[in-house]
Motif scaffolding. Structure first.
Motif, PDB file in Angstrom:
ATOM      1  N   GLU A 219      28.992  45.915  32.864  1.00 52.57           N
ATOM      2  CA  GLU A 219      30.415  45.825  33.154  1.00 52.57           C
ATOM      3  C   GLU A 219      30.651  44.923  34.345  1.00 52.57           C
ATOM      4  O   GLU A 219      29.960  45.027  35.367  1.00 52.57           O
ATOM      5  CB  GLU A 219      30.973  47.219  33.437  1.00 52.57           C
ATOM      6  N   CYS A 220      31.587  44.022  34.216  1.00 52.71           N
ATOM      7  CA  CYS A 220      31.950  43.165  35.338  1.00 52.71           C
ATOM      8  C   CYS A 220      32.847  43.940  36.302  1.00 52.71           C
ATOM      9  O   CYS A 220      33.397  44.991  35.970  1.00 52.71           O
ATOM     10  CB  CYS A 220      32.700  41.924  34.846  1.00 52.71           C
ATOM     11  N   ASP A 222      35.725  43.351  37.216  1.00 54.58           N
ATOM     12  CA  ASP A 222      37.127  43.450  36.789  1.00 54.58           C
ATOM     13  C   ASP A 222      37.296  44.401  35.610  1.00 54.58           C
ATOM     14  O   ASP A 222      38.377  44.496  35.033  1.00 54.58           O
ATOM     15  CB  ASP A 222      37.677  42.070  36.432  1.00 54.58           C
ATOM     16  N   LYS A 224      35.762  44.267  32.639  1.00 47.16           N
ATOM     17  CA  LYS A 224      35.391  43.724  31.338  1.00 47.16           C
ATOM     18  C   LYS A 224      33.911  43.999  31.068  1.00 47.16           C
ATOM     19  O   LYS A 224      33.085  43.902  31.954  1.00 47.16           O
ATOM     20  CB  LYS A 224      35.655  42.221  31.295  1.00 47.16           C
ATOM     21  N   GLU A 225      33.628  44.345  29.824  1.00 54.74           N
ATOM     22  CA  GLU A 225      32.261  44.662  29.450  1.00 54.74           C
ATOM     23  C   GLU A 225      31.616  43.487  28.733  1.00 54.74           C
ATOM     24  O   GLU A 225      32.301  42.630  28.178  1.00 54.74           O
ATOM     25  CB  GLU A 225      32.235  45.874  28.523  1.00 54.74           C
ATOM     26  N   ARG A 244      32.026  38.502  27.473  1.00 54.77           N
ATOM     27  CA  ARG A 244      33.377  38.818  27.916  1.00 54.77           C
ATOM     28  C   ARG A 244      33.604  38.552  29.394  1.00 54.77           C
ATOM     29  O   ARG A 244      34.726  38.436  29.838  1.00 54.77           O
ATOM     30  CB  ARG A 244      33.701  40.283  27.601  1.00 54.77           C
ATOM     31  N   CYS A 245      32.535  38.491  30.181  1.00 52.59           N
ATOM     32  CA  CYS A 245      32.702  38.132  31.584  1.00 52.59           C
ATOM     33  C   CYS A 245      32.861  36.618  31.665  1.00 52.59           C
ATOM     34  O   CYS A 245      32.710  35.912  30.685  1.00 52.59           O
ATOM     35  CB  CYS A 245      31.493  38.559  32.400  1.00 52.59           C
TER      36      CYS A 245
END
Length: 274
Positions: A219-220, A222, A224-225, A244-245
């Motif tokens: 997971e980032c 922010d 987002k995964e 997604r990052c």
């Protein structure tokens, strides 16, 4: 671009995506802090790889282990192949770099990789991914930091000669696949171990991608995964590997080694159980 250079660029892109260059949080990003990780590197020594491929793997393992990591990271590098004629699938000699290691320790690590990662021939020179992934998962025990398992291999599972897997060649292959899908990868996912395969030689990309998708997700900062992805050395000109990052290009990843303040994936990739 030489093949060695291509391997380096792809490696840096993978490492950047996995969060090795990432910082622990947006606040830490402003201070330029690098997040420590717990990293295991499993290096395929099987006879299905050529001597040149093994040399590429050694160089790759050294880049990963001695690259742009936090000095507080813990790194373990080990070789694997298969059981046979009294040989274990996993090499008994492991190369370990502990948190806070200095220049002399890093030099010892480099020498260890060169000395103990070698292509096998004859019995015990096949490829046992069950043993390799289980070993990698077992050494990643620090739950306070991201846990990454990088698998350097051609992705060619072969346990047909190992009677511990079944009565005949076909049954052994099938049983190993079942163990990977039903036990090994679910264990990696449960323990938040991200699996990042890097392919060399004649690669079974489908199997490598299954390994990447079956382990822990990340997971980032922010929220987002992303899921780890298999990468192939020959694919040096392609995209980065985060789905997604923010996606670092290989060029951006490579620039991170020249300028520590320019870090791709400026948002953290931290383990998250699913």
């Amino acid at each position: 671009m030489t093949r060695a250079s291509s391997a380096r660029v792809v490696l840096l892109a993978v490492i950047a995506c996995a969060g090795v260059f990432a910082v622990a949080s947006p606040a830490a990003a402003e201070e330029g802090e690098v997040q420590p990780i717990d990293l295991a590197v499993a290096v395929d020594e099987s006879g299905s790889l050529s001597p040149a491929d093994i040399a590429q793997e050694k160089a790759a393992a050294a880049i990963i282990a001695l690259g742009e990591l936090s000095p507080q990271s813990r790194i373990t590098v080990f070789g694997f192949a298969s059981r046979g004629s009294g040989k274990a699938a996993i090499e008994s000699d492991r190369c370990v770099l502990s948190p806070g290691a200095g220049a002399a320790d890093r030099e010892t690590m480099s020498q260890c990789i060169q000395q103990h990662i070698n292509r096998r021939e004859g019995d015990g020179s096949d490829t046992d991914f069950v043993a390799a992934l289980e070993q990698g998962i077992s050494v990643l025990t620090d739950n306070d930091r991201p846990k990454l398992l990088m698998l350097l291999t051609d992705g060619q599972l072969d346990v047909r000669k190992d009677s511990d897997y079944g009565p005949d060649a076909d049954a052994r292959q099938q049983h190993a696949i079942e163990l990977l899908r039903q036990h090994v990868l679910p264990t990696a996912k449960q323990r938040d171990v991200q699996v990042w395969p890097l392919g060399f030689g004649s690669v079974d990309q489908g199997m490598l991608q299954e390994f990447a998708a079956g382990g822990g997700r990340a997971e980032c900062a922010d929220g987002k995964e992303f899921t780890p992805e298999a990468r192939i050395v020959q694919d040096a000109g392609g995209r980065g590997c985060c789905r997604r990052c923010r996606r670092p290009s290989p060029r951006a990843a490579a620039s991170a080694t020249r300028s520590p303040t320019r870090r791709p994936c400026a948002r953290a990739a931290t383990s998250r159980s699913r």
